[in-house]
Every structure is written in structure tokens, then in C-alpha cells.
Design a protein around this motif. Structure first.
Motif, PDB file in Angstrom:
ATOM      1  N   ALA A   1       0.833  -1.206   0.000  1.00 34.23           N
ATOM      2  CA  ALA A   1       0.000   0.000   0.000  1.00 34.23           C
ATOM      3  C   ALA A   1       0.860   1.245   0.000  1.00 34.23           C
ATOM      4  CB  ALA A   1      -0.924  -0.028   1.220  1.00 34.23           C
ATOM      5  N   LEU A   2       1.992   1.180   0.691  1.00 30.18           N
ATOM      6  CA  LEU A   2       2.918   2.327   0.704  1.00 30.18           C
ATOM      7  C   LEU A   2       3.410   2.610  -0.707  1.00 30.18           C
ATOM      8  CD1 LEU A   2       5.588   3.010   3.311  1.00 30.18           C
ATOM      9  CD2 LEU A   2       6.306   2.969   0.973  1.00 30.18           C
ATOM     10  N   VAL A   3       3.706   1.545  -1.439  1.00 26.77           N
ATOM     11  CA  VAL A   3       4.182   1.738  -2.813  1.00 26.77           C
ATOM     12  C   VAL A   3       3.075   2.321  -3.679  1.00 26.77           C
ATOM     13  CG1 VAL A   3       5.042   0.537  -4.843  1.00 26.77           C
ATOM     14  CG2 VAL A   3       5.894  -0.073  -2.603  1.00 26.77           C
ATOM     15  N   LEU A   4       1.832   1.911  -3.425  1.00 19.32           N
ATOM     16  CA  LEU A   4       0.727   2.398  -4.241  1.00 19.32           C
ATOM     17  C   LEU A   4       0.319   3.828  -3.888  1.00 19.32           C
ATOM     18  CD1 LEU A   4      -1.559  -0.754  -4.248  1.00 19.32           C
ATOM     19  CD2 LEU A   4      -0.513   0.284  -6.234  1.00 19.32           C
ATOM     20  N   SER A   5       0.694   4.295  -2.691  1.00 20.55           N
ATOM     21  CA  SER A   5       0.222   5.603  -2.222  1.00 20.55           C
ATOM     22  C   SER A   5       0.590   6.707  -3.192  1.00 20.55           C
ATOM     23  CB  SER A   5       0.861   5.939  -0.879  1.00 20.55           C
ATOM     24  OG  SER A   5       0.373   5.090   0.094  1.00 20.55           O
ATOM     25  N   ASP A   6      -0.313   7.692  -3.313  1.00 20.62           N
ATOM     26  CA  ASP A   6       0.003   8.823  -4.174  1.00 20.62           C
ATOM     27  C   ASP A   6       0.374  10.043  -3.357  1.00 20.62           C
ATOM     28  OD1 ASP A   6      -2.489   9.678  -3.203  1.00 20.62           O
ATOM     29  OD2 ASP A   6      -2.760  10.905  -4.985  1.00 20.62           O
ATOM     30  N   ASN A   7       0.393   9.934  -2.056  1.00 17.76           N
ATOM     31  CA  ASN A   7       0.754  11.116  -1.274  1.00 17.76           C
ATOM     32  C   ASN A   7       1.491  10.714  -0.010  1.00 17.76           C
ATOM     33  OD1 ASN A   7      -1.076  10.778   1.024  1.00 17.76           O
ATOM     34  ND2 ASN A   7      -2.639  10.939  -0.532  1.00 17.76           N
ATOM     35  N   LEU A   8       2.118  11.719   0.595  1.00 19.83           N
ATOM     36  CA  LEU A   8       2.958  11.437   1.761  1.00 19.83           C
ATOM     37  C   LEU A   8       2.140  11.037   2.969  1.00 19.83           C
ATOM     38  CD1 LEU A   8       5.553  14.317   1.490  1.00 19.83           C
ATOM     39  CD2 LEU A   8       5.935  11.920   1.071  1.00 19.83           C
ATOM     40  N   LEU A   9       0.885  11.514   3.037  1.00 23.55           N
ATOM     41  CA  LEU A   9       0.091  11.218   4.230  1.00 23.55           C
ATOM     42  C   LEU A   9      -0.242   9.733   4.310  1.00 23.55           C
ATOM     43  CD1 LEU A   9      -1.265  12.407   6.690  1.00 23.55           C
ATOM     44  CD2 LEU A   9      -3.320  12.683   5.346  1.00 23.55           C
ATOM     45  N   SER A  10      -0.753   9.177   3.209  1.00 24.78           N
ATOM     46  CA  SER A  10      -1.077   7.750   3.265  1.00 24.78           C
ATOM     47  C   SER A  10       0.213   6.940   3.335  1.00 24.78           C
ATOM     48  CB  SER A  10      -1.943   7.333   2.092  1.00 24.78           C
ATOM     49  OG  SER A  10      -1.326   7.613   0.874  1.00 24.78           O
ATOM     50  N   LEU A  11       1.263   7.441   2.690  1.00 23.61           N
ATOM     51  CA  LEU A  11       2.559   6.770   2.836  1.00 23.61           C
ATOM     52  C   LEU A  11       2.948   6.697   4.306  1.00 23.61           C
ATOM     53  CD1 LEU A  11       5.709   6.970   0.815  1.00 23.61           C
ATOM     54  CD2 LEU A  11       5.902   7.879   3.091  1.00 23.61           C
ATOM     55  N   PHE A  12       2.736   7.794   5.013  1.00 25.33           N
ATOM     56  CA  PHE A  12       3.103   7.846   6.431  1.00 25.33           C
ATOM     57  C   PHE A  12       2.282   6.849   7.243  1.00 25.33           C
ATOM     58  CE2 PHE A  12       2.964   9.817  10.681  1.00 25.33           C
ATOM     59  CZ  PHE A  12       4.316   9.836  10.928  1.00 25.33           C
ATOM     60  N   ILE A  13       0.989   6.720   6.910  1.00 25.77           N
ATOM     61  CA  ILE A  13       0.139   5.772   7.634  1.00 25.77           C
ATOM     62  C   ILE A  13       0.696   4.358   7.491  1.00 25.77           C
ATOM     63  CG2 ILE A  13      -2.142   4.725   7.695  1.00 25.77           C
ATOM     64  CD1 ILE A  13      -3.213   7.472   6.738  1.00 25.77           C
ATOM     65  N   PHE A  14       0.987   3.957   6.243  1.00 25.90           N
ATOM     66  CA  PHE A  14       1.472   2.587   6.036  1.00 25.90           C
ATOM     67  C   PHE A  14       2.894   2.426   6.574  1.00 25.90           C
ATOM     68  CE2 PHE A  14      -1.758   3.177   2.710  1.00 25.90           C
ATOM     69  CZ  PHE A  14      -2.671   2.303   3.255  1.00 25.90           C
ATOM     70  N   TRP A  15       3.621   3.492   6.522  1.00 27.67           N
ATOM     71  CA  TRP A  15       4.974   3.555   7.114  1.00 27.67           C
ATOM     72  C   TRP A  15       4.897   3.178   8.587  1.00 27.67           C
ATOM     73  CZ3 TRP A  15       9.385   5.736   4.667  1.00 27.67           C
ATOM     74  CH2 TRP A  15      10.379   6.238   5.482  1.00 27.67           C
ATOM     75  N   GLU A  16       3.925   3.744   9.292  1.00 27.92           N
ATOM     76  CA  GLU A  16       3.782   3.469  10.726  1.00 27.92           C
ATOM     77  C   GLU A  16       3.250   2.060  10.970  1.00 27.92           C
ATOM     78  OE1 GLU A  16       4.782   5.283  13.262  1.00 27.92           O
ATOM     79  OE2 GLU A  16       5.583   6.738  11.874  1.00 27.92           O
ATOM     80  N   ILE A  17       2.361   1.588  10.079  1.00 27.38           N
ATOM     81  CA  ILE A  17       1.894   0.200  10.230  1.00 27.38           C
ATOM     82  C   ILE A  17       3.086  -0.741  10.115  1.00 27.38           C
ATOM     83  CG2 ILE A  17       0.490  -1.618   9.204  1.00 27.38           C
ATOM     84  CD1 ILE A  17      -1.490   0.505   8.376  1.00 27.38           C
ATOM     85  N   MET A  18       3.982  -0.429   9.170  1.00 33.18           N
ATOM     86  CA  MET A  18       5.176  -1.268   9.038  1.00 33.18           C
ATOM     87  C   MET A  18       6.029  -1.190  10.291  1.00 33.18           C
ATOM     88  SD  MET A  18       6.773  -1.544   5.379  1.00 33.18           S
ATOM     89  CE  MET A  18       7.067   0.146   5.043  1.00 33.18           C
ATOM     90  N   GLY A  19       6.130   0.021  10.857  1.00 33.52           N
ATOM     91  CA  GLY A  19       6.892   0.164  12.091  1.00 33.52           C
ATOM     92  C   GLY A  19       6.328  -0.731  13.182  1.00 33.52           C
ATOM     93  N   PHE A  20       4.992  -0.750  13.268  1.00 36.85           N
ATOM     94  CA  PHE A  20       4.346  -1.589  14.276  1.00 36.85           C
ATOM     95  C   PHE A  20       4.601  -3.064  13.999  1.00 36.85           C
ATOM     96  CE2 PHE A  20       0.531  -4.228  14.785  1.00 36.85           C
ATOM     97  CZ  PHE A  20       0.604  -4.408  16.142  1.00 36.85           C
ATOM     98  N   CYS A  21       4.483  -3.462  12.712  1.00 34.05           N
ATOM     99  CA  CYS A  21       4.667  -4.880  12.378  1.00 34.05           C
ATOM    100  C   CYS A  21       6.098  -5.309  12.639  1.00 34.05           C
ATOM    101  CB  CYS A  21       4.322  -5.133  10.921  1.00 34.05           C
ATOM    102  SG  CYS A  21       2.582  -5.014  10.614  1.00 34.05           S
ATOM    103  N   SER A  22       7.074  -4.423  12.331  1.00 35.53           N
ATOM    104  CA  SER A  22       8.454  -4.807  12.591  1.00 35.53           C
ATOM    105  C   SER A  22       8.660  -4.957  14.093  1.00 35.53           C
ATOM    106  CB  SER A  22       9.409  -3.778  12.013  1.00 35.53           C
ATOM    107  OG  SER A  22       9.327  -2.580  12.736  1.00 35.53           O
TER     108      SER A  22
END
Lengths: 101, 737
Positions: free
Chosen positions: B138-159
Motif C-alpha cells: 500500500a505504501l508503494v501504491l500511495s500517491d501522497n505522503l500522508l497515506s505513505l506515512f500511515i502505512f509507514w507506521e503500520i510497518m513500524g508496528f509490524c516490525s
């Protein structure tokens, strides 16, 4: 010749009799009888004025209504008196104190 | 060719579905739902492959992209437009990335079904693995920094969850916390950078940012005395540094190996660390505008060299790989910094493939012999032939040996770095970038072959050592001494071998259509070079928005087909003026020769030290420096002992003193005294005015009134009649008079 005055006098006598009975007697049935007398005095007045003053049937119809209402009122009143007697074994008006306090 | 919700959303929704089902029903499913997670990633892979084939095989046009948006929430009022759009942005880079992420993640899932078998955390592992993958997709598909940031944080949680999955081990808990907190430092800056961009253009969409850069909206804007483009670019790059483990924030990645090895493979290869580089590539025009490229190159060079030196002395096989990941991420950042945009991205892809394979091979070794200290291995080539083959391919790739993928991508980065450092007329101090880069490349070849030789060659040293339970999974039983010959197994070896096939250089150096298939040297017709280039910001000005679900405004047939020009070198732009093509060619030729020499000498040195044993290892000669390396340049000590214990604890003590000595003593206690006075006054008011006069006075007044009323209210009905008639009569009488 009996005119309006005669009826009014009789009506006054009935009214005063009823009032005195209602105020002086302690028996609930007697008080109810007094109320009936007052109602009848009023009905007589209606009929008399209807006959001698207005000349139409309004007063007659009114007195018919009074009779009907009086009958209904007496039925309700007597029912209350019977229930009251069943509870208190008396029909003295001063014993009706359940609503006090 | 139409892109709708139906064929984009399953890419990341299928793994999310697997996550939800496994999270709630996983215990009831056969094998705790690992097949479901694997299948869901395969679904993602199918949809990604379709996009990939559209973009890559359908047409070789590098400027094609798909951008579809929908309004997430709209807070506009009157003339103030204040709405947040979400959407999908797919260009060639995203298409390649999607295929890589889903493909590598699928193989990692497949391998994990073998690796995690009979592990007590099997079910939990397969809850977070698909969520992790879906967040990256989803981060790769994102078209903006905000949704990128959301998935970025989900990844942080998963890691965090995957690193600390063995939650009964204290070290695993510490490592997961460390990973989460360290990346959080970068994330704060990323958020700050997003705010800065929002302030200027009122949007964080890539397309809007590119258009704003092209229109010069950033010009003349400044925050705290520095240009806003520099500020925003720096903040976003700091976010990428946290996620991609760049130099000051790299400390979390080596500890991330506390999780199961396939989880490390996913973190180190396809998802987590790739996100930081991907973000830097996406925001490359902003970095150029903010004149940050030299900074990125220097950070990358420091990271690449420093991590390579630390990897020299590691004895844990996973630690070597962890530091090699940091080092390779440093190369990607060098690539971003020196302006070899497509080579940096290519290295991201090639690294993801060979690093996933390396980690899975390490997992295969660890799981087979229940040991992860290399001095206790040796000679495993006989027992694990398939693992050895796959790992050897990947080691050749990472070491930069020709005909393997690592050579193709790393050589181009280093060639550009050479140009950047010596020939582009930059500050002479920036020569440090190619010097550290080449030195790191030699060290990489050395330490990777050291790892191979210690693990798979020489005599087997296992029987002489007591078996301790340093391995990264839950088995405490002691049947690890017996090594059985590895048989070709679908779940254990096939993922490794597939990944090993893709470490070959011609996949990346060729054209994928066959005209000049296998042309590894020269590197003129690489499909990456044609497809991936730094965003040309001008074309984004007034680009019409397409709503999600609408048909594409540009049908596939109208797209320009790229012309194969074997002589035009589509070299990407540097920050400086017109790059000199001749010089770049020269730099690339020198770089290729240099890196081959360096790589082979690194391998040869490792061969002499660990196979022939004719050269003694250097570490006993330099005990002091070895100690520094073993302690990882004391970065952990720096952060824990100085930053946290001295700095933060000192600050905490000061805050505690302030809280207790000042705030508590004067503010709280003083407030208490004030309150005491107020309370006394209030008490007097309550007792005297309210209670005595108000409450009791009312009672007295009511009582008095009662005395009168009691006489009248006798309860005797006939008394009421008398009163009634008396009043009536007196009224009539009065009126008549």
C-alpha cells in the motif's frame, strides 16, 4: 294565580333545605340527599324561567340534563358510600380521613 | 487497459484479509492459517504481475503513470478549500517495486511455512507477516505522503511485533522497542517535513509537490532562516534515514535479527528498509531543489563504509547479514545522492532479491544445525548443497562479481559516485563519497566470502563445541548435533533457488525483450535505465485528476513507444548543469575496472585467510580497533550511556527536581494554602449564610405558615362548605351593595 314568584319561592325553600341538610348532617347519605335537593331547586328554577321569561325550551333541556347528571352523581356517590362503609363500618363524614397526612 | 478499484485494491487488501482472518480465526485453521497468508500474497503477486507487465512489457515509455484519487475527507468551508485526497499513483518504479515486494514476500512466506513449523509462535508470525507485506504494498501504491506515512507506521508496528515475537526473551523485547523508538526519531522529522510542504502548497500529494517544484512555489519560502525546500527535504530524508537505517540511526537494524530469520528477511529485503530509500527516490526533485544531494551522498558513504567495517568482525551469521544490509542501504543512498536515480532504485531491487535469499539461506542453515555462530559451523557444503548453491549466488551478487545483479547496480552507483566526487567540479571534500564507496565494496566482498568460507568450507567444527541455544527460535531440544543431508524440499529450498536465479545480472542488464539479451558490460540498453528516471516535474503541472474508478483518459495505444537508442545515454541529471557525457562514460569505465579489481581482491584475501590460511587474520594484530568494531563503534553505548543515561536521565533529574522542588513545593503547596483560606471563607459562608439563614430559615418560615394553615385546613368537608358559602354570600352581598 300561580306566577313565577311561587315557583321561585318553592325553589328557594328546596335550596335552603338542601343546604341546611348538607351542612348540618354528619351522615353521608343525608348529605347526598341534601345535594339532590339543591340540584332539584336549580332544575325547578330553570323550568320556571324557561316557562315565564324566555319562552323557549332551553331551560327544559337543561333540567333534563341536570336530572341525568344528578342520577349519575348519586350512583357514583352511593358506590363510594358502600365501599366506604365496607372499609370503615360507618358512614359518618368525619371518619373519611384517609387522604389526611 | 483499465485500472479500477477491482484490480488495484486486491494487491494490498488480500493480505489484509489474511491478517484479519488469521488474527481472529488463526488458531482454528489447519496449520494456523499459514497457507492462507501465503495464498493471499500470491494473489497480490498475480495482480502486481499484471501491472508490471502492463508497464514494462506493454510499452517501454518511461513517463507513463497512473494517478487516481478520491476525497478522503473534505473540511472545506466557503472559499477555503481544505480537503485531503487519497489515491493511487503507479509509475514504472512503483510497478517494478510492487512485483518485487509481492514476489519476494511470497517466497519468504513459503519459506516461513517450513521454518516456523512446530514453532510456538507459528500462528502469531503468520498474523503479522501478511500485514507487514500489505502495508509495504500500500505504501508503494500511495500517491501522497500522508497515506505513505500511515502505512509507514503500520510497518513500524509490524516490525516491532515481528522482532519481539519471542516475547519471553528479554533481549527480543528490548530489540523490538529499540527498533520502534529509533525509527520513531526519523518519523517525527518526516511528519515535520510533511507539515512544511503542506504549509506551502496545501497538499502532500506527489503530483502536487512535483507541480509546485516546477512552478517555483518553494522559491523564496523559508523556515527558521533556511530555505523551505531544504528544510522539508532534510526532514523527509531524516525520516528515510530512520527507516533505512542510515548512519546515526542505524543502531536498530542489527538488533532486528532477534526475530525469526524469515521475518528478518522481510524487514531487511523487501519491506521496511526499502521504504526509506523509496521515499528518498520519490522526493528526489525536492532533494535536488533543497540542494541536499551532497548530504545524502555523504551520509550514504559513511553508512556504507562504517557498516562494512563492523561486519568484518561479526561472528553471528545473521549479524554479518544485518550489517551488510546497512552497508548496501548506504550504497542506495549514495546512488540517490550522486544522482544515479535509476541505479539506486535498481540496487534496491537487486539487493532485495539477494538479501532475501541470503537471509533465507541463513535461516535454512540455522534451522538445520540449530547454531548461528559461524566459528562453530564449517564444512556445511556437504550437508546443505542447495542452500550452499543459493547462498553462493547471492554472495557473488552482493560482492559485486561480474555477471551477477549486484555488480550491475553497484557498479553504476560507484561509477556515478566517481564522477560526482572527482570530475563533476564539486567541492573536493566530496571525493570522500567514491573513496568510502569503493573501500566499502572491497570490504563487502571480503566479509561476505569470510562468512561463506566460515560457514560452508573448511572442516566441520560443530562436534567440538557444546551446544548452546543461541539460535533464534523456540526449540531448546538438543538434537542439533546430527546433521542430515539436505533433500530438495519445496518449502525450504525452492524459494532460495528461485531467488538465486534472479541474482543473475542479465535480468537487470538486458532489455527483457531479447534484442540484446545478456549484455552485461557496457550497460547501454538496460531496461531499468529506460523505464526508471527521476521525475520530470514539468509534466505534472495542471495534470488532470482522475477519480478512482474512472476509465483511463489515455488509452494504451496512444502511449509513445520508447525508441531503442543504443547510443543515447539517458543519464539522469545531476544537481549541477549539463553533465558531461564523455566524462561520465570515462568514470563508468574506470569504476567498472576498479570495482572488479577491488571485489576480486577482497574475495582473494578472504580465500587466503580462511581457506589457505596462509594469511593470518588481522584482528589479533589490532586488538584495540577490533574491540571498537566488535562494539559497533560504540554507537549503542553512545546512545544508551551518553544520550540516554547522561543526557536524558540528567534531563529527567532536572525535570524531577523542577516538578518536586519548584512546581510541587510552590505551585501545588502554595495553591493548597490559598485553597485553605478560600475553604475557610467558604465554610463560614456555607454554615452561616446558606445553612443557618437559607436552609433553616426556610424551615422556620414554613413552620410558622403551617400554624396558620393548620387551622383552616381542618379536613372537615362541611367546614369547607361553610367557608365556601360564606365567601360566596359575602361576595354577592358586597357586589349588590
Amino acid at each position: 294565580m300561580m306566577g313565577l314568584t311561587s315557583y321561585l319561592v318553592i325553589s328557594l325553600i328546596l335550596f335552603v333545605t338542601g343546604l341546611v341538610v348538607m351542612l348540618s348532617r354528619k351522615n353521608i347519605v343525608a348529605i347526598l340527599l341534601g345535594i339532590e335537593l339543591i340540584l332539584n331547586a336549580a332544575a325547578l328554577n330553570f323550568v320556571a324561567y324557561s316557562r315565564y321569561v324566555t319562552g323557549n325550551l332551553d331551560g327544559h333541556i337543561f333540567s333534563l340534563f341536570i336530572i341525568v347528571v344528578a342520577a349519575a352523581e348519586a350512583a357514583v356517590g352511593l358506590a363510594i358510600v358502600i365501599r366506604f362503609f365496607q372499609i370503615k363500618e360507618t358512614i359518618h363524614i368525619d371518619e373519611a380521613t384517609q387522604l389526611r397526612n | 487497459m483499465e485500472y479500477t478499484v477491482g484490480n488495484i485494491a486486491p494487491i494490498f487488501l488480500a493480505p489484509v484479509l489474511a491478517f484479519v482472518i488469521n488474527a481472529f480465526l488463526g488458531r482454528k485453521l489447519p496449520r494456523q492459517g499459514d497457507w492462507l497468508a501465503t495464498l493471499s500474497i500470491f494473489v497480490s503477486f498475480i495482480f502486481s504481475a499484471r501491472i508490471f507487465s502492463d508497464f514494462v512489457f506493454g510499452k517501454f515509455a518511461s513517463d507513463n503513470f497512473i494517478h487516481k484519487t478520491f476525497t478522503w475527507f473534505d473540511l472545506s468551508y466557503g472559499a477555503n478549500i481544505w480537503k485531503v485526497d487519497m489515491g493511487v499513483y503507479i509509475d514504472n518504479m512503483a510497478a517494478i517495486m510492487l512485483l518485487m515486494v509481492s514476489g519476494v514476500a511470497f517466497l519468504i512466506h513459503l519459506f516461513s511455512t517450513w521454518y516456523m513449523d512446530h514453532d510456538e509462535k507459528h500462528g502469531r508470525f503468520f498474523i503479522f507477516l501478511p500485514l507487514f507485506t500489505s502495508a509495504m504494498l500500500a505504501l508503494v501504491l500511495s500517491d501522497n505522503l500522508l497515506s505513505l506515512f500511515i502505512f509507514w507506521e503500520i510497518m513500524g508496528f509490524c516490525s516491532y511485533s515481528l522482532i519481539g515475537i519471542y516475547n519471553k526473551k528479554e533481549k527480543a523485547g528490548d530489540a523490538s522497542l529499540k527498533a520502534f523508538m529509533t525509527t520513531r526519531v526519523g518519523d517525527v522529522f518526516l511528519l515535520l517535513g510533511m507539515v512544511a510542504i503542506w504549509m506551502v502548497i496545501g497538499s502532500v500529494s506527489y503530483v502536487d509537490i512535483y507541480a509546485a517544484i516546477a512552478q517555483g512555489k518553494f522559491d523564496g519560502q523559508a523556515v527558521m532562516g533556511i530555505s523551505l525546500a531544504t528544510f522539508a527535504g532534510l526532514c523527509i530524508f531524516l525520516g528515510g534515514m530512520g527507516k533505512s537505517a542510515q548512519f546515526p540511526l542505524h543502531v536498530w537494524l542489527p538488533d532486528a535479527m532477534m526475530g525469526p530469520t524469515p521475518g528478518s528477511a522481510l524487514i531487511h529485503a523487501a519491506t521496511m528498509v526499502a521504504a526509506g530509500v523509496y521515499l528518498s527516490l520519490r522526493m528526489y526533485p525536492l532533494m535536488v531543489l533543497g540542494d541536499l544531494t551532497w548530504f545524502i551522498a555523504v551520509i550514504g558513504a559513511i553508512t556504507a563504509f562504517m557498516a562494512a567495517t563492523i561486519a568484518l568482525v561479526q561472528t553471528d551469521i545473521k549479524a554479518v547479514l544485518a550489517f551488510s544490509t546497512i552497508s548496501q542501504l548506504g550504497y542506495m543512498m549514495i546512488g540517490v545522492g550522486v544522482g544515479s536515480y535509476n541505479a539506486a532504485f535498481m540496487h534496491l531491487i537487486t539487493h532485495a532479491i539477494f538479501k532475501a535469499c541470503l537471509f533465507l539461506s541463513a535461516g535454512s542453515v540455522i534451522h538445520s544445525i540449530h547454531e548461528q555462530e559461524m566459528p562453530k559451523m564449517g564444512g556445511l557444503r556437504k550437508y546443505l548443497p542447495y542452500t550452499h548453491f543459493a547462498m553462493m549466488c547471492c554472495t557473488l551478487a552482493i560482492a559485486g562479481i561480474p555477471f551477477f545483479s549486484g555488480f550491475v547496480s553497484k557498479d553504476r552507483i560507484l561509477g556515478d559516485a566517481l564522477y560526482f566526487g572527482f570530475m563533476a567540479g564539486q567541492n573536493p571534500l566530496l571525493a570522500i563519497v567514491p573513496i568510502l564507496g569503493f573501500a566499502g565494496a572491497g570490504l563487502t566482498a571480503f566479509y561476505m566470502f569470510r562468512m561463506m568460507f566460515l560457514t560452508f568450507y573448511g572442516e566441520n567444527r560443530m562436534h567440538h563445541h557444546a551446544h548452546d541455544h543461541g539460535h533464534g527460535h523456540g526449540h531448546e531440544d538438543d538434537h542439533g548435533h546430527e546433521i542430515h543431508l539436505e533433500h530438495l524440499s519445496v518449502r525450504q529450498n525452492i524459494p532460495l533457488l528461485i531467488l538465486a536465479v534472479f541474482t543473475l545480472g542479465f535480468w537487470f542488464a538486458g532489455t527483457l525483450t531479447g534484442q540484446t539479451f545478456g549484455k552485461v558490460f557496457g550497460a547501454k540498453t538496460e531496461w531499468f535505465k529506460i523505464l526508471v528516471e527521476a521525475p520530470k516535474v514539468e509534466k505534472f503541472i495542471n495534470h488532470p485528476r482522475e477519480l478512482l474508478g474512472s476509465t483511463d483518459s489515455r488509452p494504451a495505444t496512444d502511449l509513445p513507444v520508447a525508441v531503442y537508442d543504443h547510443h543515447s545515454d539517458t543519464q539522469t541529471g545531476y544537481a549541477g548543469p549539463n553533465p558531461d557525457t564523455h566524462k561520465i562514460h570515462k568514470a563508468h569505465t574506470i569504476g567498472a575496472i576498479l570495482s572488479i579489481i577491488i571485489a576480486f581482491s577482497g574475495v582473494f584475501l578472504a580465500f587466503l585467510m580462511y581457506i589457505k590460511k596462509s594469511v593470518k587474520p588481522l584482528s589479533p594484530s589490532f586488538p584495540g580497533f577490533t574491540e571498537v568494531l566488535k562494539n559497533r563503534y560504540y554507537f549503542d553505548n553512545l546512545y544508551v550511556d551518553i544520550v540516554i543515561k547522561k543526557g536524558l536521565l540528567g534531563l529527567n533529574r532536572f525535570l524531577a527536581w523542577f516538578d518536586m522542588g519548584v512546581y510541587d513545593r510552590y505551585a501545588v503547596d502554595g495553591w493548597e494554602k490559598v485553597n485553605r483560606v478560600l475553604f475557610t471563607a467558604s465554610k463560614w459562608f456555607d454554615n452561616v449564610v446558606v445553612d443557618a439563614i437559607g436552609v433553616d430559615g426556610t424551615g422556620v418560615a414554613v413552620n410558622l405558615f403551617n400554624l396558620v394553615l393548620r387551622i383552616v385546613q381542618s379536613g372537615k368537608i362541611q367546614f369547607y362548605f361553610i367557608v365556601l358559602i360564606t365567601v360566596l354570600a359575602s361576595y354577592i352581598w358586597t357586589v349588590n351593595i
